[in-house]
Enzyme design. Structure first.
Site, PDB file in Angstrom:
ATOM      1  N   GLY A  21       0.896  -1.179  -0.324  1.00 20.22           N
ATOM      2  CA  GLY A  21      -0.050   0.117   0.109  1.00 20.22           C
ATOM      3  C   GLY A  21       0.945   1.297  -0.267  1.00 20.22           C
ATOM      4  CD  GLU A 180      -6.987  -6.657   2.573  1.00 19.25           C
ATOM      5  OE1 GLU A 180      -5.954  -6.979   1.348  1.00 19.25           O
ATOM      6  OE2 GLU A 180      -8.251  -7.029   2.376  1.00 19.25           O
ATOM      7  CD  GLU A 182      -5.347  -2.082   0.027  1.00 14.32           C
ATOM      8  OE1 GLU A 182      -5.442  -0.829   1.390  1.00 14.32           O
ATOM      9  OE2 GLU A 182      -5.624  -2.811   1.566  1.00 14.32           O
ATOM     10  CG  ASP A 205      -3.693  -4.379  13.757  1.00 12.93           C
ATOM     11  OD1 ASP A 205      -5.071  -4.432  14.070  1.00 12.93           O
ATOM     12  OD2 ASP A 205      -3.731  -4.060  12.002  1.00 12.93           O
TER      13      ASP A 205
END
Length: 237
Positions: A21, A180, A182, A205
């Site tokens: 990203g 996420e 994407e 995380d």
């Protein structure tokens, strides 16, 4: 020929592109893992590079945050620069207690709350899946490195700050390995234009426990993920 978002020429990109990203992460990948590197894009600060890995030409370029952004770059790379394989390499958040911090997740499929794929697929549900050979090669590359990668579904969310935390309960029930923003979009673009795609994520995380990796830990585990992606390209040749 240059596009509105990529100021490169045909031949500047390899047929395989790794896409994080963050464009600065793309720069790090190029400088750390590739040889004979040259920059091939800088429009809007979305840096792109091409080099070689163990003699194999490979490119790396950022895709920004979210499905709309990554879809633009993926589409242009495919239709204007001849890219045949895209590997998204990024981070994800875990929702299940059996997925741990720093785990590597190979996205076999990607659920989503985005409507982008429905727009592509005439308002029908589209099963956004990775290419099987790319999944297998990534799993084999991880095994060769002694990394117990997880393989399964991701969830590509439109919202980073979700207003409905109960959705995480549903994700856990359905065995979602990571959240996420994407993968489903990239898989949709790949399907639309007949190319191959894969997403590999590192758990940065844990949404349930609120654990987070440190910057140093993210760097180490990120490097493992990149090596898996690069080695999987060689296995696919």
């Amino acid at each position: 020929m240059a596009t509105p978002h990529i100021n490169a020429e045909m031949g500047d990109f390899a047929d395989v592109v790794l896409m994080p990203g963050d464009p600065l992460r793309a720069k790090h990948i190029a400088e750390t893992f590739l040889q004979d590197v040259r920059q091939v894009n800088n429009v809007r600060g979305m840096l792109g590079f091409t080099g070689t890995y163990k003699g194999r030409k490979i490119s790396v370029m950022g895709h920004g945050m979210g499905i709309p952004s990554c879809s633009i770059y993926a589409k242009e790379l495919i239709t204007d620069f001849g890219v045949k394989k895209i590997i998204r390499v990024g981070s994800c958040g875990a929702v299940s207690m059996d997925v741990k911090l720093r785990d590597v997740v190979i996205g076999m499929g990607a659920c989503t709350d985005s409507k982008v794929n429905r727009l592509r697929f005439k308002d029908n549900d589209f099963a956004a899946i990775a290419d099987f050979d790319m999944v297998r090669n990534a799993a084999d590359a991880a095994k060769a490195k002694g990394i117990d990668a997880r393989v399964g579904n991701l969830f590509s969310a439109d919202l980073f700050y979700s207003p409905d935390p109960t959705m995480f309960d549903v994700m856990e029930k359905y065995g979602i390995l990571g959240v996420e923003m994407e993968a489903a979009g990239i898989y949709g673009v790949a399907a639309e234009f007949g190319v191959k795609a894969l997403t590999i994520c590192t758990v940065s995380d844990h949404i349930r426990t609120h654990e987070q990796t440190t910057a140093a830990e993210r760097q180490t585990t990120f490097n493992d993920m990149i090596e898996i992606a690069l080695e999987s390209v060689l296995l696919g040749d």
